[in-house]
Design a protein around this motif. Structure first.
Motif, mmCIF file in Angstrom:
data_model
loop_
_atom_site.group_PDB
_atom_site.id
_atom_site.type_symbol
_atom_site.label_atom_id
_atom_site.label_comp_id
_atom_site.label_asym_id
_atom_site.label_seq_id
_atom_site.Cartn_x
_atom_site.Cartn_y
_atom_site.Cartn_z
ATOM 1 N N GLY A 223 0.781 -1.232 0.000
ATOM 2 C CA GLY A 223 0.000 0.000 0.000
ATOM 3 C C GLY A 223 0.810 1.278 0.000
ATOM 4 O O GLY A 223 0.238 2.364 0.018
ATOM 5 N N PHE A 224 2.146 1.180 -0.011
ATOM 6 C CA PHE A 224 2.999 2.359 0.018
ATOM 7 C C PHE A 224 3.739 2.508 -1.316
ATOM 8 O O PHE A 224 3.993 1.521 -2.008
ATOM 9 C CB PHE A 224 4.008 2.269 1.164
ATOM 10 N N VAL A 225 4.077 3.755 -1.648
ATOM 11 C CA VAL A 225 4.789 4.058 -2.896
ATOM 12 C C VAL A 225 6.237 4.404 -2.563
ATOM 13 O O VAL A 225 6.497 5.131 -1.593
ATOM 14 C CB VAL A 225 4.122 5.237 -3.631
ATOM 15 N N GLU A 226 7.168 3.902 -3.368
ATOM 16 C CA GLU A 226 8.570 4.259 -3.192
ATOM 17 C C GLU A 226 9.290 4.167 -4.525
ATOM 18 O O GLU A 226 8.864 3.438 -5.424
ATOM 19 C CB GLU A 226 9.246 3.351 -2.165
ATOM 20 N N PRO A 227 10.380 4.921 -4.686
ATOM 21 C CA PRO A 227 11.153 4.858 -5.928
ATOM 22 C C PRO A 227 11.803 3.488 -6.131
ATOM 23 O O PRO A 227 12.167 2.810 -5.162
ATOM 24 C CB PRO A 227 12.215 5.949 -5.756
ATOM 25 N N THR A 259 13.581 14.657 -9.003
ATOM 26 C CA THR A 259 13.752 13.981 -10.293
ATOM 27 C C THR A 259 14.254 12.569 -10.052
ATOM 28 O O THR A 259 15.271 12.370 -9.379
ATOM 29 C CB THR A 259 14.736 14.736 -11.196
ATOM 30 N N LEU A 260 13.505 11.594 -10.583
ATOM 31 C CA LEU A 260 13.891 10.192 -10.479
ATOM 32 C C LEU A 260 14.468 9.736 -11.814
ATOM 33 O O LEU A 260 13.955 10.112 -12.869
ATOM 34 C CB LEU A 260 12.684 9.329 -10.121
ATOM 35 N N THR A 261 15.509 8.920 -11.752
ATOM 36 C CA THR A 261 16.149 8.395 -12.956
ATOM 37 C C THR A 261 16.040 6.877 -12.964
ATOM 38 O O THR A 261 16.351 6.223 -11.957
ATOM 39 C CB THR A 261 17.625 8.808 -13.015
ATOM 40 N N SER A 262 15.588 6.324 -14.086
ATOM 41 C CA SER A 262 15.438 4.872 -14.195
ATOM 42 C C SER A 262 16.765 4.224 -14.581
ATOM 43 O O SER A 262 17.754 4.907 -14.896
ATOM 44 C CB SER A 262 14.377 4.531 -15.235
ATOM 45 N N THR A 264 17.368 2.820 -17.242
ATOM 46 C CA THR A 264 17.638 3.072 -18.662
ATOM 47 C C THR A 264 18.030 4.513 -18.937
ATOM 48 O O THR A 264 18.261 4.884 -20.086
ATOM 49 C CB THR A 264 16.389 2.725 -19.492
ATOM 50 N N GLY A 265 18.072 5.344 -17.878
ATOM 51 C CA GLY A 265 18.426 6.746 -18.060
ATOM 52 C C GLY A 265 17.247 7.669 -18.251
ATOM 53 O O GLY A 265 17.411 8.888 -18.358
ATOM 54 N N ALA A 266 16.035 7.127 -18.314
ATOM 55 C CA ALA A 266 14.842 7.979 -18.435
ATOM 56 C C ALA A 266 14.616 8.738 -17.134
ATOM 57 O O ALA A 266 15.015 8.284 -16.054
ATOM 58 C CB ALA A 266 13.630 7.120 -18.775
ATOM 59 N N ARG A 267 13.953 9.878 -17.222
ATOM 60 C CA ARG A 267 13.744 10.726 -16.051
ATOM 61 C C ARG A 267 12.256 10.972 -15.799
ATOM 62 O O ARG A 267 11.472 11.067 -16.742
ATOM 63 C CB ARG A 267 14.454 12.075 -16.219
ATOM 64 N N LEU A 268 11.935 11.096 -14.512
ATOM 65 C CA LEU A 268 10.568 11.411 -14.092
ATOM 66 C C LEU A 268 10.625 12.546 -13.085
ATOM 67 O O LEU A 268 11.308 12.445 -12.064
ATOM 68 C CB LEU A 268 9.901 10.188 -13.448
ATOM 69 N N THR A 269 9.934 13.640 -13.386
ATOM 70 C CA THR A 269 9.873 14.771 -12.460
ATOM 71 C C THR A 269 8.664 14.598 -11.538
ATOM 72 O O THR A 269 7.543 14.368 -12.001
ATOM 73 C CB THR A 269 9.757 16.102 -13.204
ATOM 74 N N VAL A 270 8.899 14.688 -10.238
ATOM 75 C CA VAL A 270 7.854 14.534 -9.227
ATOM 76 C C VAL A 270 7.652 15.881 -8.542
ATOM 77 O O VAL A 270 8.564 16.385 -7.883
ATOM 78 C CB VAL A 270 8.226 13.459 -8.187
ATOM 79 N N ARG A 271 6.471 16.462 -8.711
ATOM 80 C CA ARG A 271 6.124 17.730 -8.047
ATOM 81 C C ARG A 271 5.041 17.453 -7.023
ATOM 82 O O ARG A 271 4.081 16.739 -7.306
ATOM 83 C CB ARG A 271 5.656 18.770 -9.061
ATOM 84 N N ALA A 272 5.188 18.021 -5.844
ATOM 85 C CA ALA A 272 4.236 17.785 -4.758
ATOM 86 C C ALA A 272 3.400 19.034 -4.490
ATOM 87 O O ALA A 272 3.904 20.161 -4.554
ATOM 88 C CB ALA A 272 4.969 17.377 -3.492
ATOM 89 N N ARG A 273 2.123 18.814 -4.200
ATOM 90 C CA ARG A 273 1.213 19.895 -3.834
ATOM 91 C C ARG A 273 0.448 19.498 -2.578
ATOM 92 O O ARG A 273 -0.086 18.393 -2.507
ATOM 93 C CB ARG A 273 0.226 20.180 -4.971
ATOM 94 N N LEU A 287 0.833 14.264 -5.754
ATOM 95 C CA LEU A 287 2.052 14.192 -6.558
ATOM 96 C C LEU A 287 1.698 14.242 -8.038
ATOM 97 O O LEU A 287 0.848 13.474 -8.505
ATOM 98 C CB LEU A 287 2.818 12.894 -6.276
ATOM 99 N N ILE A 288 2.346 15.141 -8.758
ATOM 100 C CA ILE A 288 2.175 15.254 -10.207
ATOM 101 C C ILE A 288 3.428 14.670 -10.863
ATOM 102 O O ILE A 288 4.543 15.138 -10.613
ATOM 103 C CB ILE A 288 1.985 16.725 -10.618
ATOM 104 N N LEU A 289 3.246 13.647 -11.673
ATOM 105 C CA LEU A 289 4.360 12.899 -12.242
ATOM 106 C C LEU A 289 4.488 13.213 -13.728
ATOM 107 O O LEU A 289 3.546 12.985 -14.493
ATOM 108 C CB LEU A 289 4.146 11.396 -12.045
#
Length: 358
Positions: A223-227, A259-262, A264-273, A287-289
């Motif tokens: 039930g929890f989210v983590e990188p 910013t999370l990096t996979s 494979t080098g892909a990136r994901l920007t995580v913005r929190a509100r 969280l806006i991904l």
């Protein structure tokens, strides 16, 4: 059924009603029967508007509940007493008046008399700055005043019913917020998650669910989210906890984006509100991904569509193509090596490859 069994039944019904409000009349019927009473009800009063906002009851019809809300609530002399009582305190007729004063009251003489009710036993489940939630047992003249046994039983049950109704309120607020969140997020097509400060997942938009299922950047477990990347987990939890403090009114600044990096080098920007508490729900973290548009991500879409790969198989194919070992992939995805081997076998079959090198 003995007293202990009846008490356990009422508590059990209360918690079941928290999840399914249609069961409140059944829980209140069991309570009324245990207290040798005619009517049992839970009423909620908004202290800003001084209006009764909801009534769950056994023994009152919808017309009777409406009559009480629209006219007789303001005429009820018990309300003034209820205002002063702390949650869990038990109160009854003697604190309001005697039979002679009851006869002069429109509430007793008109409303209760028509319903063959006379005496009462009550407690507040909640009495704070925002609302008062009152549990009341009505008794007929023939049933008489509450007896010491009845008072003791209600005193035993009150904290359990208060906890059940608090859960009921929380679930209803969460449902309202989730419905509003789901409609807005899905319409916008955004990948968004609704979490609490400990990163527990409360809700995800369709795009957010797809991103979690893909497992390239974020994982869900228990039930929890983590990188996926262990090195980013502390920063992710700090982002969630800091935003929750702002939502709770304990902080002034929203933490910066992450910013999370996979692999494979892909990136994901995580913005929190921060989402502050409203009548629709408790405080939470939004969280806006936003994935970075790169060829690797387009390649993932192409692999999925061309070969009919599942999200896990696509992630495995891209990870292996970037030189990741099967063992490292299994650890990053939190699956056993045997599960990863099964995914690899399925991947080879779909791609027509005979070895991992192919």
């Amino acid at each position: 059924m003995g007293l202990h069994d009846r008490t356990a039944e009422i508590v059990s019904l209360g918690y079941r009603a928290a999840a399914d409000p249609a069961l409140w009349p059944h829980a209140l019927r069991a309570l009324a029967a245990s207290l040798n009473s005619k009517v049992a009800l839970i009423g909620t009063v908004d202290l800003k508007t001084r209006a009764t906002t909801s009534i769950h009851s056994h023994g009152w019809t919808e017309n009777e509940r409406a009559a009480y809300r629209n006219r007789f609530f303001d005429l009820n002399p018990r309300v003034r007493l209820s205002q002063r009582m702390q949650p869990g305190e038990i109160f009854f007729d003697a604190a309001v008046g005697d039979d002679r004063s009851f006869e002069r009251s429109a509430y007793y003489g008109e409303f209760l008399h028509q319903r063959e009710s006379r005496y009462f036993l009550a407690t507040n489940l909640v009495n704070d700055a925002r609302e008062r939630i009152n549990l009341t047992i009505h008794r007929t003249r023939g049933q008489g005043h509450a007896q010491p046994r009845d008072i003791a039983l209600l005193r035993t049950l009150a904290p359990h019913l208060a906890a059940a109704f608090d859960l009921h309120r929380y679930l209803r607020m969460l449902e309202a917020r989730n419905a509003m969140f789901e409609e807005a997020a899905d319409e916008a097509g955004e990948a968004v998650l609704l979490l609490d400060g400990s990163a527990r997942l409360l809700h995800a938009s369709r795009a957010g669910t797809a991103l979690l299922d893909e497992g390239t950047f974020l994982l869900t477990g228990s039930g929890f989210v983590e990188p996926v990347a262990r090195t980013a987990r502390a920063a992710f939890l700090k982002l969630c906890a800091g935003t929750q403090r702002v939502a709770d009114g304990e902080g002034a600044d929203v933490p910066p984006k992450l910013t999370l990096t996979s692999a494979t080098g892909a990136r994901l920007t995580v913005r929190a509100r921060p989402l502050r508490a409203t009548e629709r729900g408790p405080p939470a973290v939004l969280l806006i991904l936003t994935p970075e548009k790169k060829n690797a991500l387009r390649g993932a879409d192409e692999l999925t569509s061309l070969f009919g790969l599942s999200p896990s198989e696509t992630a495995l194919a891209l990870s292996l193509a970037r030189g990741m070992s099967l063992k490292t992939f299994a650890e990053a995805r939190r699956v056993s090596i045997n599960t990863a081997r099964s995914q690899l076998a399925a991947l080879r079959n779909k791609l027509g490859a005979h070895s991992q090198a192919d």
